[in-house]
Design a protein around this motif. Structure first.
Motif, short mmCIF file in Angstrom:
data_model
loop_
_atom_site.label_atom_id
_atom_site.label_comp_id
_atom_site.label_asym_id
_atom_site.label_seq_id
_atom_site.Cartn_x
_atom_site.Cartn_y
_atom_site.Cartn_z
N ALA A 103 36.94 62.81 81.57
CA ALA A 103 36.31 61.48 81.53
C ALA A 103 35.97 61.05 82.96
O ALA A 103 36.84 61.08 83.82
N TRP A 104 34.71 60.63 83.18
CA TRP A 104 34.25 60.36 84.56
C TRP A 104 33.74 58.94 84.71
O TRP A 104 33.27 58.32 83.75
N ASN A 105 33.78 58.45 85.94
CA ASN A 105 33.41 57.06 86.20
C ASN A 105 31.90 56.81 86.15
O ASN A 105 31.46 55.68 86.21
N HIS A 149 29.81 56.04 77.82
CA HIS A 149 30.26 54.65 77.91
C HIS A 149 29.52 53.97 79.05
O HIS A 149 29.24 54.59 80.08
N SER A 150 29.24 52.68 78.88
CA SER A 150 28.40 51.98 79.86
C SER A 150 29.13 51.66 81.16
O SER A 150 28.52 51.57 82.22
N MET A 151 30.47 51.49 81.11
CA MET A 151 31.21 51.14 82.33
C MET A 151 32.21 52.24 82.71
O MET A 151 33.34 51.97 83.11
N GLY A 152 31.77 53.47 82.57
CA GLY A 152 32.64 54.60 82.92
C GLY A 152 33.54 54.98 81.76
O GLY A 152 33.94 54.14 80.95
N GLY A 181 37.45 56.55 75.39
CA GLY A 181 37.54 55.11 75.62
C GLY A 181 36.82 54.76 76.90
O GLY A 181 36.80 55.56 77.85
N GLY A 182 36.22 53.56 76.96
CA GLY A 182 35.43 53.20 78.13
C GLY A 182 35.89 51.93 78.81
O GLY A 182 36.73 51.19 78.29
N GLY A 183 35.31 51.69 79.99
CA GLY A 183 35.63 50.50 80.77
C GLY A 183 35.21 49.21 80.09
O GLY A 183 35.73 48.14 80.38
N GLU A 184 34.24 49.32 79.14
CA GLU A 184 33.79 48.13 78.42
C GLU A 184 34.62 47.86 77.18
O GLU A 184 34.43 46.85 76.51
N GLY A 185 35.56 48.78 76.85
CA GLY A 185 36.49 48.55 75.75
C GLY A 185 36.15 49.27 74.44
O GLY A 185 36.89 49.16 73.47
N LYS A 214 38.60 44.25 74.34
CA LYS A 214 37.79 43.39 75.22
C LYS A 214 37.82 43.87 76.67
O LYS A 214 37.15 43.31 77.52
N ALA A 215 38.64 44.87 76.97
CA ALA A 215 38.74 45.38 78.35
C ALA A 215 38.92 46.90 78.29
O ALA A 215 38.93 47.49 77.21
N SER A 216 39.08 47.52 79.44
CA SER A 216 39.06 48.99 79.52
C SER A 216 40.18 49.63 78.68
O SER A 216 41.30 49.11 78.61
#
Length: 615
Positions: free
Chosen positions: A387-389, A411-414, A430-434, A456-458
């Motif tokens: 999984a990458w940023n 995922h849109s936020m990493g 799983g992503g930074g946008e939740g 609602k969060a990462s």
């Protein structure tokens, strides 16, 4: 909570080297050992066998290291916080214990040097301290101190002792070169400023040859100053045309009169001592920060800022890579299913696969300017999922590191967490946008099966149940959600006033355990999400990593308090504590055969501990 009487975990091996400490890599005069820092630990490594010993005593990152001429003492200084004292520790090398702790400097100890007969130690404080102190080693006390630089000059950065006198040493830095004489009866040190005429330089290192006739200073502008130690006058400056790029970081004089020069751009050179002309040169990975000479005419060891250690022969001048380490924070560690011989770690720019017993790097997968947040091995062992940023999921082969598949815009936020199913055909990310997403992996391609949007969060951790029909996700929004992977809906939800960092299924899968920023370990019922018990896991800082044994009898935790703890699952008691990390522990894993535990930390270290319980 763990008391003082809790048993200590045995540290078996450390993968790590702080390549940013100037002259941090040192060869012991016994020609058998290398000494180098990692965080607040000093490591003594046997050159042939690779066996390691550890010196613990510093409370923060080690900033400088020196070894006495006889090899009887090793000295190390540390960094601390503004307004606090920074310790110098003199170690008894034979006993591997603290001989004396010297406390005078503020905020940082910049450099250390022993006198030739082990009588005195000179220590130089950092920029906020600015003082130079001479210590009597036998009496373990300060003899005298003085401001290191004149008022008109800048910060002093380097210090070196003469080879034939216990009463003469040299300091240098930004616009200052001083020769000091120790006046013992009056308990004073008297400096003489060296005359360099119009030349204004910032000096990074000092080398004084055996005969004490001249000394050499390496500068940030890439040239070398040669100064007469008797007359205190500048003799020469070179090379005139081809200066060393990004400054001269290290200087070492050989018996032949030639100089070994390490520069900031990673070039390691053999130069003529007379005119500084380059005879041989080699380019290494990372800037050269330390050079250790082993015996006369045997080997040279070179450490770089990329945390690599190379060995050179004097004659062929060919580099052999003897140790590789992460140079920045390590975020995750995983074992392949059913084998304890290998493990993989991920960091900024790369994933590395290691041989567990020898700590040798077997494979490195580089993705420049990206950070790998999490990784895993597929169940069949044929791929590494990561999984990458940059929002991508990348799948590699473990043997060659070849890229097999990329899922763009996963995922849109990493991508912050990842796990693979038992049949190796699907991934949960799983992503930074939740968001939590399920992917089907097909030969050479992929398909998005479902996207679940409740966090609602990462999303910080994912665990999949053994039947592949359910998974649990831990998030920074204070929720752990148990998902149905057949209908793609929420089965159960656990809420707490915390940012969840990690979650594990008990092997019997009727309970989960969680932890996060509230420093507590929570036991929860999978069936209805009810809380069963809560344990105080740490006195300071979040718990970032957790792993449970295959039989469910014990689990391990690690976090910002830098302690690795082994717990009894049923009793909720700490059975063993591991002390050795210098940075926050980021992840922990128990190997499949329960022989050892591997933990990683924010300072780039990977530590292997002996697992204390019978499997």
């Amino acid at each position: 909570m763990a008391g003082d009487d809790v048993a200590k975990l045995e540290l078996e091996a450390v993968i790590g080297f702080n390549g940013h400490v100037s002259s941090g890599l040192r060869a012991h005069p016994d020609r058998e050992h290398l000494i180098y820092p990692l965080g607040c630990t000093l490591i003594i490594k046997h050159i042939r066998s690779g066996q390691q010993g550890f010196l613990h005593g510093h409370t923060n990152t080690i900033s400088c290291v020196s070894v006495s001429r006889s090899g009887r003492y090793v000295a190390s200084g540390q960094v601390t916080f503004m307004g606090f004292k920074a310790d110098v520790i003199i170690w008894d090398y034979a006993r591997r214990e603290i001989y004396s702790r010297l406390i005078l400097h503020k905020a940082k100890v910049e450099a250390l040097a022993f006198s030739p007969n082990d009588k005195y130690l000179v220590s130089l404080g950092g920029q906020d301290d600015g003082s130079i102190v001479v210590w009597n080693i036998e009496k373990k006390e300060a003899i005298c101190g003085s401001p290191a630089s004149p008022q008109s000059a800048g910060h002093c950065t380097a210090v070196g002792y003469a080879n034939r006198s216990d009463h003469i040493f040299v300091s240098a830095g930004n616009g200052t070169i001083r020769v000091w004489e120790l006046d013992l009866p009056n308990r004073k040190i008297r400096p003489t400023e060296c005359q360099t005429g119009q030349l204004k330089r910032v000096i990074k290192c000092i080398e004084i040859p055996e005969d004490d006739g001249f000394f050499y200073c390496g500068t940030t502008s890439g040239d070398i100053l040669k100064v007469n130690l008797k007359s205190r006058l500048l003799a020469s400056c070179g090379p005139v045309k081809q200066k060393f790029s990004q400054g001269v970081n290290t200087l070492n004089m050989l018996k032949t009169g030639d100089l070994l020069v390490g520069s900031g751009d990673g070039v390691f050179s053999l130069c003529s001592g007379a005119n500084f002309k380059t005879i041989k040169r080699v380019e290494l990975e990372g800037g050269v920060t330390s050079v250790a000479l082993r015996g006369e005419g045997q080997h040279v060891f070179v450490g770089t800022s990329a945390a690599q250690v190379y060995r050179f022969g004097y004659t062929d001048f060919k580099p052999v890579l003897v140790a590789t380490n992460h140079s920045s924070a390590v975020y995750d560690v995983v074992f392949p299913v059913g084998t304890s011989e290998l493990f993989a770690t991920c960091s900024q720019n790369d994933i590395r696969v290691w041989h567990a017993d020898t700590s040798k790097e077997l494979c490195r997968i580089k993705v420049p300017n990206m950070t790998c947040n999490a990784l895993g091995f597929s169940q069949d062992g044929r791929s590494i999922i990561s999984a990458w940023n940059d929002g991508k999921i990348r799948v590699f082969t473990p043997e060659s590191g070849r890229l097999m598949l990329v899922i763009h815009n996963a995922h849109s936020m990493g991508v912050t967490a990842i796990a693979g199913t038992r049949d190796s055909s699907r991934l949960v990310s799983g992503g930074g946008e939740g968001q939590v997403r399920l992917w089907e992996i097909l030969p050479g391609t992929h398909r998005l099966v479902a996207s679940m949007k409740e966090h609602k969060a990462s999303v910080n951790a994912i665990q999949i149940k053994s039947n592949d029909q359910e998974c649990v996700t831990a998030s920074s929004d204070g929720a752990c959600i148990i998902w149905d992977l057949v209908r793609f809906v929420r089965n159960q939800m656990v809420l707490a006033n915390t940012m969840f960092r990690t979650v594990c299924y008990h092997p019997e899968e009727y309970q989960i355990i969680t932890s996060g920023t509230d420093r507590k370990i929570g036991y929860w019922e999978v069936y209805d999400g009810s809380a069963i018990r809560e344990l105080e896991a740490s006195l300071s800082g979040a718990i970032n990593g957790m792993c449970i044994t295959l039989d469910g009898g014990h689990f391990v935790t690690g976090g910002d308090d830098k302690l690795l703890k082994v717990w009894s699952y049923t009793d909720g008691e700490v059975t063993h504590v591991g002390v050795g990390h210098s940075g926050s522990i980021t992840s922990v894993r128990i190997c499949p055969n329960n022989r050892y535990v591997v933990s990683t930390s924010a300072d780039g270290a990977v530590l292997r501990w002996r697992y204390p319980h019978d499997s």
